[in-house]
Design a protein around this motif. Structure first.
Motif, PDB file in Angstrom:
ATOM      1  N   SER A  14       0.835  -1.202   0.000  1.00 50.76           N
ATOM      2  CA  SER A  14       0.000   0.000   0.000  1.00 50.76           C
ATOM      3  C   SER A  14       0.871   1.255   0.000  1.00 50.76           C
ATOM      4  O   SER A  14       0.535   2.253  -0.612  1.00 50.76           O
ATOM      5  N   TYR A  53      -8.082  -1.663  -4.165  1.00 53.10           N
ATOM      6  CA  TYR A  53      -7.714  -2.604  -3.105  1.00 53.10           C
ATOM      7  C   TYR A  53      -8.634  -2.364  -1.906  1.00 53.10           C
ATOM      8  O   TYR A  53      -8.969  -3.265  -1.151  1.00 53.10           O
ATOM      9  N   LYS A  55      -8.502  -0.771   0.938  1.00 54.03           N
ATOM     10  CA  LYS A  55      -8.129  -0.795   2.359  1.00 54.03           C
ATOM     11  C   LYS A  55      -8.558   0.517   3.013  1.00 54.03           C
ATOM     12  O   LYS A  55      -8.409   1.587   2.405  1.00 54.03           O
ATOM     13  N   TRP A  90      -7.803  -4.034  -9.000  1.00 53.84           N
ATOM     14  CA  TRP A  90      -6.696  -4.566  -8.198  1.00 53.84           C
ATOM     15  C   TRP A  90      -6.050  -5.763  -8.921  1.00 53.84           C
ATOM     16  O   TRP A  90      -6.745  -6.546  -9.572  1.00 53.84           O
ATOM     17  N   THR A  93      -0.807 -10.219  -6.644  1.00 54.92           N
ATOM     18  CA  THR A  93       0.646 -10.011  -6.654  1.00 54.92           C
ATOM     19  C   THR A  93       1.364 -10.897  -7.681  1.00 54.92           C
ATOM     20  O   THR A  93       2.318 -10.463  -8.322  1.00 54.92           O
TER      21      THR A  93
END
Ligand SMILES: Nc1ncnc2c1ncn2[C@@H]1O[C@H](COP(=O)(O)OP(=O)(O)OP(=O)(O)O)[C@@H](O)[C@H]1O
Ligand SMILES: NC(=O)c1ccc[n+]([C@@H]2O[C@H](COP(=O)(O)O)[C@@H](O)[C@H]2O)c1
Ligand SMILES: [Zn+2]
Length: 273
Positions: A14, A53, A55, A90, A93
């Protein structure tokens, strides 16, 4: 370095905001890999996560990129990759690592014609340019803290095949973090144990438990974060009233950050009176 394997370290996160420990991770990992392996770390990349994402309290990608750029001004070899933030959504990874590996493959090792190569270099990042001075292959490895490794065990968070690709195909460099025990974590996982050779655990002895969460908390409370975050980043945060610093806006407007950070307590009293 002759006979060495060129490596790019890619850190996904982030970076909300980027702390000094995010920057230190790269230095620690590079030293470790040069000391214990035949890897030649040629670049580092910080890949901020997409806004979607979701958050809580995540500053906009634009702000996080600006803060990363400012923070990385002092680094000659670590750069920001905006790719994740420019996608529609998003990105897991594994896909981020895969994208960067493919980009490097196409530019360094690929058979692109000169025009396509030029376009790709222009469109992308300057960090790619200096890699083309050699045709030695470059591999991308994920750089992370032990908490990210341990999050592999959180139900529903990571796909098994993504973990397999990250540790099996690409490789991970993990920096220890207070409270983590990556060796035990690997021991308890059959999958990670199978790929142990590709997981480099770096014990950081000069521990620094700074985290973005703690920095945001301090900022919210009008406390100093100097020496935890780069000065230029602190300035940016106050100028743009990020992380609820608008509550301290009078303070930030009337004081230079350096002064503010060193004397926050008195400054708050000054403003209040
Ligand atoms: N103090 C630290 N030591 C080792 N690794 C760290 C440290 N702080 C962050 N990292 C690593 O940096 C990467 C990016 O993490 P992230 O952006 O979540 O930072 P954070 O400080 O953990 O933030 P937050 O508190 O918001 O979760 C992750 O791989 C994380 O494990
Ligand atoms: N399945 C996945 O690929 C997966 C799951 C959770 C977090 N992540 C990544 O881990 C990084 C860490 O983010 P946090 O700030 O939540 O610790 C982010 O870049 C995020 O995209 C990836
Ligand atoms: Zn985190």
């Amino acid at each position: 370095m002759t006979g060495s394997q060129r490596v790019i370290l890619l850190a996904c996160g982030s970076f909300n905001p980027p702390t000094n420990m995010h920057l230190r991770m790269f230095e620690i990992a590079k030293d470790f890999l040069h000391r214990t392996t035949n890897y030649n770390v040629v670049a580092g990349l910080m890949s901020p996560v997409h806004d979607k994402y979701g958050k809580e309290g995540l500053a906009s990608a634009g702000d996080r990129i600006q803060m990363l750029r400012l923070a990385l001004n002092s680094s000659s070899w670590v750069h920001v990759s905006e790719w994740e933030t420019t996608q529609d959504d998003w990105t897991p990874t594994r896909e981020a690592v895969q994208y960067h590996q493919e980009l490097v493959d196409s530019v360094v090792n690929g058979n692109l014609d000169p025009t396509a190569k030029r376009q790709r270099l222009d469109a992308s990042q300057s960090w790619l340019n200096h890699l083309t001075t050699s045709t030695d292959p470059v591999v991308v490895k994920l750089l992370c803290g032990a908490d990210l490794l341990e999050s592999f065990a959180k139900p529903g968070l990571w796909k098994e095949e993504d973990i397999e690709a990250l540790v099996g195909k690409y490789g991970i460099v993990v920096i220890t973090r207070e409270g983590s025990n990556p060796y035990k974590f690997i021991y308890e996982s059959d999958l990670l144990t199978k790929h142990q050779k590709n997981i480099h655990i770096v014990t950081e002895w000069i521990t620094n438990e700074v985290s973005s969460t703690k920095v945001r908390r301090a900022l919210r409370r009008g406390e100093s974060v100097k020496y935890l975050v780069q000065d230029s980043v602190i300035d940016y945060i106050y100028k743009n009233a990020l992380f609820n610093t608008h509550n301290n806006f009078a303070l930030s407007a009337s004081h230079k950050t350096t002064l503010l950070s060193a004397t926050t307590d008195c400054a708050i009293e000054d403003v209040a009176t």
